[in-house]
Design a protein around this motif. Structure first.
Motif, PDB file in Angstrom:
ATOM      1  N   LEU A  22     -13.185   6.591   2.006  1.00 61.40           N
ATOM      2  CA  LEU A  22     -13.032   5.449   2.888  1.00 61.40           C
ATOM      3  C   LEU A  22     -11.742   4.719   2.525  1.00 61.40           C
ATOM      4  O   LEU A  22     -11.341   4.708   1.354  1.00 61.40           O
ATOM      5  CB  LEU A  22     -14.225   4.492   2.736  1.00 61.40           C
ATOM      6  N   PRO A  23     -11.087   4.098   3.488  1.00 60.54           N
ATOM      7  CA  PRO A  23      -9.892   3.320   3.148  1.00 60.54           C
ATOM      8  C   PRO A  23     -10.291   2.074   2.373  1.00 60.54           C
ATOM      9  O   PRO A  23     -11.403   1.552   2.532  1.00 60.54           O
ATOM     10  CB  PRO A  23      -9.303   2.944   4.519  1.00 60.54           C
ATOM     11  N   SER A  24      -9.385   1.608   1.535  1.00 62.46           N
ATOM     12  CA  SER A  24      -9.618   0.336   0.851  1.00 62.46           C
ATOM     13  C   SER A  24      -9.537  -0.787   1.881  1.00 62.46           C
ATOM     14  O   SER A  24      -9.058  -0.595   3.009  1.00 62.46           O
ATOM     15  CB  SER A  24      -8.560   0.122  -0.239  1.00 62.46           C
ATOM     16  N   GLU A  25      -9.971  -1.967   1.508  1.00 66.17           N
ATOM     17  CA  GLU A  25      -9.875  -3.114   2.416  1.00 66.17           C
ATOM     18  C   GLU A  25      -8.422  -3.369   2.803  1.00 66.17           C
ATOM     19  O   GLU A  25      -8.113  -3.630   3.974  1.00 66.17           O
ATOM     20  CB  GLU A  25     -10.477  -4.357   1.764  1.00 66.17           C
ATOM     21  N   MET A  29      -5.494   8.530   7.503  1.00 62.83           N
ATOM     22  CA  MET A  29      -6.679   7.865   8.033  1.00 62.83           C
ATOM     23  C   MET A  29      -7.073   8.563   9.333  1.00 62.83           C
ATOM     24  O   MET A  29      -6.206   8.932  10.122  1.00 62.83           O
ATOM     25  CB  MET A  29      -6.356   6.392   8.296  1.00 62.83           C
ATOM     26  N   GLY A  30      -8.371   8.740   9.541  1.00 59.87           N
ATOM     27  CA  GLY A  30      -8.841   9.361  10.769  1.00 59.87           C
ATOM     28  C   GLY A  30      -8.448   8.538  11.984  1.00 59.87           C
ATOM     29  O   GLY A  30      -8.508   7.316  11.966  1.00 59.87           O
ATOM     30  N   VAL A  44       0.851  -1.196   0.000  1.00 58.63           N
ATOM     31  CA  VAL A  44       0.000   0.000   0.000  1.00 58.63           C
ATOM     32  C   VAL A  44       0.880   1.237   0.000  1.00 58.63           C
ATOM     33  O   VAL A  44       1.955   1.260   0.605  1.00 58.63           O
ATOM     34  CB  VAL A  44      -0.968   0.021   1.212  1.00 58.63           C
ATOM     35  N   ALA A  45       0.411   2.251  -0.689  1.00 57.02           N
ATOM     36  CA  ALA A  45       1.094   3.546  -0.712  1.00 57.02           C
ATOM     37  C   ALA A  45       0.767   4.289   0.579  1.00 57.02           C
ATOM     38  O   ALA A  45      -0.215   3.973   1.252  1.00 57.02           O
ATOM     39  CB  ALA A  45       0.619   4.346  -1.926  1.00 57.02           C
ATOM     40  N   PRO A  46       1.566   5.274   0.947  1.00 54.14           N
ATOM     41  CA  PRO A  46       1.239   6.071   2.140  1.00 54.14           C
ATOM     42  C   PRO A  46      -0.158   6.691   1.993  1.00 54.14           C
ATOM     43  O   PRO A  46      -0.585   7.038   0.891  1.00 54.14           O
ATOM     44  CB  PRO A  46       2.298   7.168   2.158  1.00 54.14           C
ATOM     45  N   PHE A  47      -0.863   6.813   3.106  1.00 50.45           N
ATOM     46  CA  PHE A  47      -2.194   7.412   3.086  1.00 50.45           C
ATOM     47  C   PHE A  47      -2.501   8.018   4.451  1.00 50.45           C
ATOM     48  O   PHE A  47      -1.760   7.811   5.410  1.00 50.45           O
ATOM     49  CB  PHE A  47      -3.269   6.380   2.692  1.00 50.45           C
TER      50      PHE A  47
END
Length: 122
Positions: A89-92, A36-37, A31-34
């Motif tokens: 929303l984040p991916s799974e 998230m709350g 996963v790439a950096p992201f």
């Protein structure tokens, strides 16, 4: 919160206790950096964006509940429009990567779940 990108094994092994069939097969995911709350969306926040509060357990500072996936997507879209920033929303894979927090155990705190660690029904 900023979640650094990285790789992990997504899914659970066939031998894991309590495993559901939809948790496999295990496979490597990057996963790439992201972002998230860190906290749940409160009823107050949800109502400020959506104009309604669907929650059964009312309280401005309590997490909003009784929200479908479609409702959550609509909330992100409306919040994006209001702020000019991109919310989604984040991916799974992103969700599992963040929840695992670099661990390889069924739970970020280890192998076993207990009422001392989480609130759940047996």
């Amino acid at each position: 919160m900023s979640i650094p990108g990285g790789s992990f094994v997504m899914g659970s092994p066939d031998t894991e206790a309590g495993r559901d069939n939809d948790e496999g097969p295990q496979h490597n995911v990057t996963v790439a950096p992201f972002f998230m709350g860190k906290y749940e969306v409160t009823q107050e926040q949800y109502e400020a964006v959506m104009g309604n509060n669907p929650s059964n357990f009312k309280g401005a500072k309590r997490p909003v509940e009784q929200v479908s996936w479609d409702d959550a997507v609509a909330f992100c879209q409306k919040l994006s429009q209001k702020t000019g920033k991109n919310y989604r929303l984040p991916s799974e894979a992103e969700w599992e990567y963040a929840c695992r927090a670099g661990t390889k155990t069924p739970f970020y705190f280890g192998e076993t779940i207990t009422p001392d660690l989480v609130n759940y029904e047996r």
